[in-house]
Design a protein around this motif. Structure first.
Motif, short mmCIF file in Angstrom:
data_model
loop_
_atom_site.label_atom_id
_atom_site.label_comp_id
_atom_site.label_asym_id
_atom_site.label_seq_id
_atom_site.Cartn_x
_atom_site.Cartn_y
_atom_site.Cartn_z
N ILE A 172 -70.25 57.43 61.65
CA ILE A 172 -70.32 56.46 62.73
C ILE A 172 -71.35 56.93 63.75
N VAL A 173 -72.38 56.11 63.99
CA VAL A 173 -73.43 56.47 64.95
C VAL A 173 -73.15 55.90 66.33
N ALA A 174 -72.29 54.89 66.42
CA ALA A 174 -71.94 54.30 67.71
C ALA A 174 -70.55 53.69 67.61
N GLN A 175 -69.86 53.68 68.74
CA GLN A 175 -68.49 53.16 68.76
C GLN A 175 -68.21 52.58 70.14
N GLY A 176 -67.51 51.47 70.17
CA GLY A 176 -67.18 50.83 71.44
C GLY A 176 -65.84 50.12 71.36
N PRO A 177 -65.19 49.90 72.50
CA PRO A 177 -63.86 49.28 72.50
C PRO A 177 -63.93 47.77 72.41
N GLY A 178 -62.80 47.18 72.04
CA GLY A 178 -62.65 45.74 72.03
C GLY A 178 -61.55 45.32 72.98
N THR A 179 -61.73 44.20 73.66
CA THR A 179 -60.74 43.69 74.61
C THR A 179 -60.30 42.30 74.17
N LEU A 180 -59.05 41.98 74.49
CA LEU A 180 -58.44 40.70 74.12
C LEU A 180 -58.24 39.85 75.37
N SER A 181 -58.60 38.59 75.29
CA SER A 181 -58.44 37.69 76.43
C SER A 181 -56.97 37.39 76.68
N ASP A 182 -56.67 36.84 77.84
CA ASP A 182 -55.28 36.55 78.20
C ASP A 182 -54.63 35.53 77.28
N ASP A 183 -55.40 34.58 76.77
CA ASP A 183 -54.83 33.60 75.85
C ASP A 183 -54.81 34.08 74.40
N ARG A 184 -55.24 35.33 74.16
CA ARG A 184 -55.20 35.97 72.85
C ARG A 184 -56.02 35.22 71.81
N ARG A 185 -57.08 34.55 72.26
CA ARG A 185 -57.95 33.81 71.35
C ARG A 185 -59.35 34.40 71.24
N THR A 186 -59.73 35.29 72.13
CA THR A 186 -61.09 35.82 72.15
C THR A 186 -61.05 37.34 72.20
N ILE A 187 -61.75 37.99 71.28
CA ILE A 187 -61.88 39.45 71.25
C ILE A 187 -63.35 39.78 71.48
N THR A 188 -63.62 40.63 72.46
CA THR A 188 -64.98 41.00 72.83
C THR A 188 -65.18 42.49 72.60
N PHE A 189 -66.24 42.82 71.86
CA PHE A 189 -66.57 44.21 71.56
C PHE A 189 -67.88 44.57 72.27
N SER A 190 -67.93 45.79 72.82
CA SER A 190 -69.12 46.27 73.52
C SER A 190 -69.50 47.64 72.96
N ILE A 191 -70.58 47.68 72.21
CA ILE A 191 -71.14 48.95 71.70
C ILE A 191 -72.15 49.45 72.73
N PRO A 192 -71.95 50.61 73.34
CA PRO A 192 -72.84 51.05 74.42
C PRO A 192 -74.23 51.40 73.91
N ALA A 193 -75.13 51.69 74.85
CA ALA A 193 -76.50 52.09 74.51
C ALA A 193 -76.48 53.30 73.60
N THR A 194 -77.23 53.22 72.49
CA THR A 194 -77.25 54.27 71.47
C THR A 194 -78.68 54.52 71.03
N PRO A 195 -79.21 55.76 71.19
CA PRO A 195 -80.60 56.02 70.78
C PRO A 195 -80.87 55.70 69.32
#
Length: 381
Positions: A172-195
Protein backbone atom coordinates in the motif's frame (compact mmCIF):
# COMPACT_ATOMS: atom_id res chain seq x y z
CA UNK A 1 -21.36 91.04 -22.80
CA UNK A 2 -19.17 90.57 -25.81
CA UNK A 3 -18.23 87.06 -26.88
CA UNK A 4 -14.78 86.02 -27.93
CA UNK A 5 -14.53 85.37 -31.64
CA UNK A 6 -14.46 81.73 -32.66
CA UNK A 7 -11.21 80.46 -34.04
CA UNK A 8 -11.86 78.70 -37.29
CA UNK A 9 -10.80 75.09 -37.40
CA UNK A 10 -7.93 74.18 -39.67
CA UNK A 11 -9.15 72.41 -42.69
CA UNK A 12 -5.94 70.53 -43.23
CA UNK A 13 -2.30 70.19 -42.33
CA UNK A 14 0.87 70.46 -44.21
CA UNK A 15 2.34 67.46 -45.96
CA UNK A 16 5.08 66.93 -43.39
CA UNK A 17 2.64 66.92 -40.48
CA UNK A 18 0.28 64.46 -42.17
CA UNK A 19 3.09 62.08 -43.03
CA UNK A 20 4.49 62.11 -39.51
CA UNK A 21 1.04 61.51 -37.93
CA UNK A 22 0.30 58.58 -40.21
CA UNK A 23 3.61 56.98 -39.43
CA UNK A 24 3.01 57.34 -35.70
CA UNK A 25 -0.48 55.87 -35.96
CA UNK A 26 0.78 52.96 -38.07
CA UNK A 27 3.63 52.21 -35.67
CA UNK A 28 1.30 52.41 -32.72
CA UNK A 29 -1.18 50.00 -34.39
CA UNK A 30 1.60 47.53 -35.21
CA UNK A 31 2.85 47.61 -31.62
CA UNK A 32 -0.65 46.99 -30.29
CA UNK A 33 -1.14 44.04 -32.61
CA UNK A 34 2.21 42.55 -31.58
CA UNK A 35 1.42 43.01 -27.89
CA UNK A 36 -1.97 41.37 -28.37
CA UNK A 37 -0.36 38.41 -30.15
CA UNK A 38 2.18 38.00 -27.36
CA UNK A 39 -0.59 38.17 -24.77
CA UNK A 40 -2.66 35.52 -26.55
CA UNK A 41 0.36 33.21 -26.85
CA UNK A 42 1.24 33.67 -23.19
CA UNK A 43 -2.35 32.99 -22.17
CA UNK A 44 -2.43 29.84 -24.31
CA UNK A 45 0.80 28.58 -22.75
CA UNK A 46 -0.51 29.37 -19.28
CA UNK A 47 -3.76 27.51 -19.91
CA UNK A 48 -1.89 24.52 -21.35
CA UNK A 49 0.37 24.36 -18.31
CA UNK A 50 -2.59 24.66 -15.95
CA UNK A 51 -4.50 21.95 -17.79
CA UNK A 52 -1.54 19.58 -17.66
CA UNK A 53 -1.23 19.78 -13.87
CA UNK A 54 -4.69 20.93 -12.83
CA UNK A 55 -6.90 18.82 -10.55
CA UNK A 56 -9.39 16.70 -12.43
CA UNK A 57 -12.63 14.95 -11.53
CA UNK A 58 -15.55 13.04 -12.99
CA UNK A 59 -18.53 10.88 -12.07
CA UNK A 60 -20.93 8.30 -13.48
CA UNK A 61 -24.41 7.14 -12.49
CA UNK A 62 -25.53 3.56 -11.96
CA UNK A 63 -29.09 2.13 -11.97
CA UNK A 64 -30.85 0.27 -9.17
CA UNK A 65 -29.96 -3.26 -10.30
CA UNK A 66 -28.86 -5.32 -7.26
CA UNK A 67 -31.59 -7.62 -5.86
CA UNK A 68 -31.99 -8.25 -2.10
CA UNK A 69 -30.59 -11.48 -0.67
CA UNK A 70 -32.93 -14.43 -1.37
CA UNK A 71 -32.93 -15.51 2.29
CA UNK A 72 -33.40 -11.91 3.57
CA UNK A 73 -35.81 -10.16 1.18
CA UNK A 74 -36.42 -7.38 3.70
CA UNK A 75 -32.74 -6.29 3.67
CA UNK A 76 -31.94 -3.40 1.35
CA UNK A 77 -28.90 -4.32 -0.79
CA UNK A 78 -25.81 -2.17 -1.15
CA UNK A 79 -26.39 -0.70 -4.61
CA UNK A 80 -24.31 2.12 -6.12
CA UNK A 81 -26.25 5.15 -7.38
CA UNK A 82 -23.27 7.23 -8.50
CA UNK A 83 -19.49 7.01 -8.30
CA UNK A 84 -17.25 10.07 -8.43
CA UNK A 85 -13.47 10.45 -8.28
CA UNK A 86 -10.89 13.23 -8.32
CA UNK A 87 -7.11 13.40 -8.74
CA UNK A 88 -4.57 16.18 -8.19
CA UNK A 89 -1.35 15.58 -10.22
CA UNK A 90 0.61 18.16 -8.23
CA UNK A 91 0.06 16.54 -4.82
CA UNK A 92 -0.99 12.98 -5.69
CA UNK A 93 -4.21 13.30 -3.64
CA UNK A 94 -7.19 11.13 -4.63
CA UNK A 95 -10.82 11.51 -3.61
CA UNK A 96 -13.71 9.08 -4.10
CA UNK A 97 -17.42 9.64 -3.44
CA UNK A 98 -19.74 6.62 -3.37
CA UNK A 99 -23.47 7.36 -3.33
CA UNK A 100 -25.95 4.52 -2.67
CA UNK A 101 -29.59 4.06 -3.68
CA UNK A 102 -30.47 2.75 -0.21
CA UNK A 103 -29.08 3.58 3.24
CA UNK A 104 -26.10 1.40 4.08
CA UNK A 105 -27.32 -1.72 5.86
CA UNK A 106 -25.54 -3.32 8.82
CA UNK A 107 -23.47 -6.47 8.48
CA UNK A 108 -21.63 -5.19 5.43
CA UNK A 109 -18.00 -6.29 5.07
CA UNK A 110 -17.21 -5.69 1.42
CA UNK A 111 -14.67 -4.09 -0.92
CA UNK A 112 -15.05 -1.69 -3.82
CA UNK A 113 -12.25 -2.05 -6.40
CA UNK A 114 -11.53 0.66 -8.97
CA UNK A 115 -8.59 1.41 -11.26
CA UNK A 116 -7.27 4.78 -12.48
CA UNK A 117 -5.41 5.13 -15.78
CA UNK A 118 -4.68 7.11 -18.95
CA UNK A 119 -6.66 7.06 -22.16
CA UNK A 120 -5.57 4.31 -24.53
CA UNK A 121 -4.72 4.76 -28.19
CA UNK A 122 -8.13 3.30 -29.11
CA UNK A 123 -9.97 5.93 -27.06
CA UNK A 124 -10.86 3.61 -24.18
CA UNK A 125 -9.76 3.83 -20.56
CA UNK A 126 -6.47 2.00 -19.95
CA UNK A 127 -7.08 1.47 -16.23
CA UNK A 128 -6.13 -1.82 -14.51
CA UNK A 129 -8.74 -4.55 -14.49
CA UNK A 130 -10.72 -5.39 -11.39
CA UNK A 131 -11.30 -7.40 -9.19
CA UNK A 132 -7.96 -6.30 -7.83
CA UNK A 133 -4.83 -7.51 -9.53
CA UNK A 134 -1.99 -5.13 -8.60
CA UNK A 135 0.52 -7.20 -10.58
CA UNK A 136 -1.22 -6.27 -13.82
CA UNK A 137 -1.81 -2.65 -12.87
CA UNK A 138 1.68 -1.30 -13.52
CA UNK A 139 3.64 1.44 -11.75
CA UNK A 140 1.76 4.31 -13.43
CA UNK A 141 -1.80 3.00 -13.03
CA UNK A 142 -2.98 2.94 -9.43
CA UNK A 143 -5.50 0.45 -8.13
CA UNK A 144 -7.79 1.74 -5.36
CA UNK A 145 -9.43 -0.70 -2.94
CA UNK A 146 -12.14 0.68 -0.67
CA UNK A 147 -12.76 -1.46 2.43
CA UNK A 148 -16.23 -0.89 3.92
CA UNK A 149 -17.37 -2.40 7.20
CA UNK A 150 -20.73 -1.75 8.86
CA UNK A 151 -22.31 -3.37 11.91
CA UNK A 152 -25.13 -2.78 14.37
CA UNK A 153 -24.96 -4.18 17.91
CA UNK A 154 -26.64 -3.28 21.17
CA UNK A 155 -28.35 -0.23 19.76
CA UNK A 156 -25.32 1.50 18.20
CA UNK A 157 -23.83 1.64 14.71
CA UNK A 158 -20.27 0.67 13.98
CA UNK A 159 -18.76 1.90 10.72
CA UNK A 160 -15.22 1.65 9.39
CA UNK A 161 -13.99 2.49 5.89
CA UNK A 162 -10.46 2.77 4.49
CA UNK A 163 -9.15 3.55 1.02
CA UNK A 164 -5.94 1.74 0.00
CA UNK A 165 -3.87 2.56 -3.10
CA UNK A 166 -1.42 0.13 -4.74
CA UNK A 167 1.00 0.60 -7.64
CA UNK A 168 2.10 -2.62 -9.34
CA UNK A 169 2.41 -4.66 -6.10
CA UNK A 170 0.48 -5.63 -3.01
CA UNK A 171 2.21 -2.94 -0.95
CA UNK A 172 0.00 0.00 0.00
CA UNK A 173 1.55 3.31 -1.12
CA UNK A 174 -1.26 5.52 0.21
CA UNK A 175 -4.15 5.15 2.61
CA UNK A 176 -6.99 7.40 3.70
CA UNK A 177 -10.16 7.18 5.80
CA UNK A 178 -13.76 7.02 4.66
CA UNK A 179 -16.68 8.86 6.25
CA UNK A 180 -20.40 8.07 6.15
CA UNK A 181 -23.07 10.73 5.78
CA UNK A 182 -25.86 11.12 8.33
CA UNK A 183 -28.41 9.53 6.01
CA UNK A 184 -26.03 6.56 5.46
CA UNK A 185 -26.25 6.96 1.68
CA UNK A 186 -22.91 8.61 0.84
CA UNK A 187 -19.38 7.38 1.66
CA UNK A 188 -16.51 9.79 1.02
CA UNK A 189 -12.87 8.69 0.87
CA UNK A 190 -9.90 11.07 1.05
CA UNK A 191 -6.43 9.80 0.07
CA UNK A 192 -3.93 12.46 1.24
CA UNK A 193 -1.08 13.94 -0.79
CA UNK A 194 1.36 11.15 -1.73
CA UNK A 195 4.69 11.66 -3.57
CA UNK A 196 4.40 8.25 -5.26
CA UNK A 197 1.16 9.37 -6.95
CA UNK A 198 2.38 12.76 -8.19
CA UNK A 199 2.54 13.60 -11.89
CA UNK A 200 0.71 10.52 -13.21
CA UNK A 201 -1.24 10.75 -16.47
CA UNK A 202 -4.59 9.71 -14.99
CA UNK A 203 -7.58 10.71 -17.08
CA UNK A 204 -10.24 8.10 -16.41
CA UNK A 205 -11.57 5.40 -14.08
CA UNK A 206 -12.09 1.90 -15.43
CA UNK A 207 -15.05 -0.40 -14.77
CA UNK A 208 -15.59 -0.72 -11.02
CA UNK A 209 -16.65 -3.84 -9.10
CA UNK A 210 -18.56 -3.05 -5.92
CA UNK A 211 -19.51 -5.12 -2.86
CA UNK A 212 -18.86 -8.62 -4.28
CA UNK A 213 -16.47 -10.39 -6.64
CA UNK A 214 -19.28 -12.54 -8.01
CA UNK A 215 -22.89 -13.49 -7.36
CA UNK A 216 -26.11 -11.43 -7.27
CA UNK A 217 -24.67 -8.93 -4.73
CA UNK A 218 -22.02 -7.78 -7.22
CA UNK A 219 -22.59 -4.29 -8.62
CA UNK A 220 -20.71 -3.39 -11.83
CA UNK A 221 -20.26 0.34 -12.40
CA UNK A 222 -19.33 1.66 -15.83
CA UNK A 223 -16.07 3.38 -16.70
CA UNK A 224 -15.94 7.19 -16.92
CA UNK A 225 -13.56 9.90 -18.11
CA UNK A 226 -12.49 12.93 -16.09
CA UNK A 227 -14.07 16.21 -17.21
CA UNK A 228 -12.18 17.79 -20.10
CA UNK A 229 -10.30 14.62 -21.12
CA UNK A 230 -12.84 12.92 -23.36
CA UNK A 231 -11.17 11.84 -26.64
CA UNK A 232 -12.15 13.70 -29.78
CA UNK A 233 -14.42 11.72 -32.12
CA UNK A 234 -12.57 10.07 -34.94
CA UNK A 235 -13.44 11.24 -38.48
CA UNK A 236 -15.42 8.69 -40.44
CA UNK A 237 -14.10 8.09 -43.93
CA UNK A 238 -16.75 7.98 -46.67
CA UNK A 239 -17.35 4.53 -48.18
CA UNK A 240 -15.41 3.89 -51.40
CA UNK A 241 -17.32 4.26 -54.62
CA UNK A 242 -18.23 1.05 -56.32
CA UNK A 243 -16.89 0.75 -59.86
CA UNK A 244 -18.92 -1.32 -62.27
CA UNK A 245 -16.96 -4.16 -63.80
CA UNK A 246 -17.52 -7.25 -65.87
CA UNK A 247 -19.88 -9.83 -64.37
CA UNK A 248 -18.17 -12.21 -62.03
CA UNK A 249 -18.60 -15.92 -61.83
CA UNK A 250 -19.79 -17.81 -58.75
CA UNK A 251 -17.98 -16.75 -55.57
CA UNK A 252 -15.28 -19.05 -54.32
CA UNK A 253 -15.93 -20.72 -50.96
CA UNK A 254 -14.48 -18.77 -48.01
CA UNK A 255 -12.87 -21.86 -46.56
CA UNK A 256 -12.19 -25.39 -47.66
CA UNK A 257 -14.44 -28.11 -46.27
CA UNK A 258 -13.07 -29.31 -42.96
CA UNK A 259 -10.95 -26.18 -42.36
CA UNK A 260 -11.28 -24.64 -38.92
CA UNK A 261 -11.93 -20.96 -38.26
CA UNK A 262 -9.42 -18.76 -36.46
CA UNK A 263 -9.27 -19.44 -32.75
CA UNK A 264 -11.39 -17.16 -30.56
CA UNK A 265 -9.61 -15.16 -27.84
CA UNK A 266 -9.26 -16.85 -24.47
CA UNK A 267 -11.72 -15.29 -22.03
CA UNK A 268 -11.89 -18.06 -19.44
CA UNK A 269 -9.86 -17.81 -16.23
CA UNK A 270 -7.80 -20.81 -15.20
CA UNK A 271 -9.14 -23.38 -12.75
CA UNK A 272 -7.27 -23.25 -9.46
CA UNK A 273 -6.72 -25.58 -6.51
CA UNK A 274 -5.31 -24.11 -3.31
CA UNK A 275 -3.88 -25.70 -0.19
CA UNK A 276 -1.82 -24.38 2.72
CA UNK A 277 0.34 -26.18 5.25
CA UNK A 278 -0.70 -26.27 8.88
CA UNK A 279 1.54 -23.86 10.74
CA UNK A 280 1.82 -22.60 14.28
CA UNK A 281 1.94 -18.90 15.04
CA UNK A 282 5.62 -19.17 15.86
CA UNK A 283 6.42 -20.89 12.56
CA UNK A 284 4.32 -18.30 10.71
CA UNK A 285 6.27 -15.45 12.28
CA UNK A 286 9.68 -16.92 11.52
CA UNK A 287 9.25 -18.89 8.28
CA UNK A 288 6.00 -17.72 6.72
CA UNK A 289 3.15 -19.82 5.31
CA UNK A 290 3.89 -22.32 2.50
CA UNK A 291 1.15 -22.29 -0.14
CA UNK A 292 0.59 -24.89 -2.86
CA UNK A 293 -1.30 -23.83 -5.99
CA UNK A 294 -2.29 -25.89 -9.03
CA UNK A 295 -3.54 -24.12 -12.17
CA UNK A 296 -5.18 -25.63 -15.23
CA UNK A 297 -2.90 -23.56 -17.50
CA UNK A 298 0.40 -21.69 -17.40
CA UNK A 299 -0.09 -18.69 -15.15
CA UNK A 300 1.49 -16.20 -12.75
CA UNK A 301 0.65 -16.78 -9.10
CA UNK A 302 0.69 -14.28 -6.24
CA UNK A 303 -0.68 -14.59 -2.72
CA UNK A 304 -1.41 -12.48 0.34
CA UNK A 305 -2.64 -12.95 3.91
CA UNK A 306 -5.25 -10.52 5.23
CA UNK A 307 -6.88 -9.84 8.58
CA UNK A 308 -10.65 -9.61 9.01
CA UNK A 309 -11.85 -6.02 9.03
CA UNK A 310 -12.85 -6.22 12.70
CA UNK A 311 -9.40 -7.46 13.75
CA UNK A 312 -7.61 -4.80 11.70
CA UNK A 313 -9.84 -2.11 13.19
CA UNK A 314 -9.21 -3.35 16.73
CA UNK A 315 -5.44 -3.06 16.35
CA UNK A 316 -5.50 -0.04 14.05
CA UNK A 317 -3.41 -1.70 11.31
CA UNK A 318 -3.85 -2.42 7.56
CA UNK A 319 -5.64 -5.62 6.65
CA UNK A 320 -2.77 -7.06 4.56
CA UNK A 321 -0.21 -8.61 6.93
CA UNK A 322 1.84 -10.72 4.50
CA UNK A 323 2.54 -11.24 0.80
CA UNK A 324 4.29 -13.74 -1.44
CA UNK A 325 6.44 -12.90 -4.48
CA UNK A 326 5.02 -13.68 -7.88
CA UNK A 327 5.89 -17.13 -9.19
CA UNK A 328 5.09 -19.00 -12.39
CA UNK A 329 2.94 -22.15 -12.35
CA UNK A 330 3.05 -24.65 -15.22
CA UNK A 331 -0.22 -26.10 -16.42
CA UNK A 332 -1.55 -28.87 -14.15
CA UNK A 333 1.62 -28.80 -12.08
CA UNK A 334 1.87 -27.76 -8.46
CA UNK A 335 3.60 -24.46 -7.69
CA UNK A 336 4.85 -23.73 -4.18
CA UNK A 337 5.28 -20.24 -2.77
CA UNK A 338 5.47 -18.78 0.72
CA UNK A 339 3.62 -15.86 2.26
CA UNK A 340 5.91 -13.97 4.61
CA UNK A 341 4.68 -11.55 7.23
CA UNK A 342 5.56 -7.89 7.17
CA UNK A 343 7.94 -6.80 9.96
CA UNK A 344 5.26 -4.87 11.82
CA UNK A 345 2.92 -7.90 11.59
CA UNK A 346 5.56 -10.18 13.15
CA UNK A 347 5.84 -7.78 16.08
CA UNK A 348 2.06 -7.52 16.36
CA UNK A 349 1.59 -11.30 16.58
CA UNK A 350 4.26 -11.82 19.24
CA UNK A 351 2.56 -13.28 22.30
CA UNK A 352 -0.81 -13.95 20.65
CA UNK A 353 -2.40 -17.37 21.07
CA UNK A 354 -4.76 -17.59 18.07
CA UNK A 355 -4.94 -15.85 14.70
CA UNK A 356 -7.64 -16.28 12.08
CA UNK A 357 -6.79 -14.81 8.67
CA UNK A 358 -7.82 -15.03 5.02
CA UNK A 359 -5.43 -16.49 2.46
CA UNK A 360 -6.01 -15.07 -1.02
CA UNK A 361 -4.28 -16.27 -4.21
CA UNK A 362 -4.44 -14.48 -7.56
CA UNK A 363 -3.75 -16.57 -10.67
CA UNK A 364 -3.42 -14.77 -14.02
CA UNK A 365 -2.93 -16.55 -17.36
CA UNK A 366 -1.17 -15.26 -20.48
CA UNK A 367 -4.39 -13.70 -21.82
CA UNK A 368 -4.89 -11.64 -18.67
CA UNK A 369 -7.77 -13.72 -17.29
CA UNK A 370 -7.68 -13.66 -13.50
CA UNK A 371 -8.93 -16.14 -10.94
CA UNK A 372 -9.01 -15.37 -7.21
CA UNK A 373 -9.04 -18.33 -4.80
CA UNK A 374 -9.37 -17.81 -1.05
CA UNK A 375 -9.82 -19.71 2.18
CA UNK A 376 -9.78 -18.96 5.89
CA UNK A 377 -6.81 -20.29 7.88
CA UNK A 378 -6.31 -20.49 11.63
CA UNK A 379 -2.96 -20.36 13.42
CA UNK A 380 -2.45 -21.39 17.03
CA UNK A 381 0.43 -20.96 19.38
Amino acid sequence: MSRAPKVPARSGAGPDTATTGGAVRAGRSTALRAAAAVGVAAAALSLAGAAAGAPRSGAVGDPLDVPPPPDLPEVQPADVRSLGASYDPETGAIGVTLELHNPLSPWINRDVDMGFGPMGADGTCAAPAVPWDPLAAGPARPLVELDIYSDYQRGWWDFLATGNVRLGSYDIVAQGPGTLSDDRRTITFSIPATPALEGLDLRCVGPTVAFAVSGPARDDVASFVFDGFAPAPRPVAPPPERVAGPPQGPAAPSALPGATASMAPDRHPPRVRLSAARRSLGALRTGGLPVRVTSSEDAAVAARLTLPATTARRFGVPRIIGTAPTTMAAASRRAVTAVRLKPWARRLLAGRRVLRARLEVVVRDASGNTKVAARMVTFRR
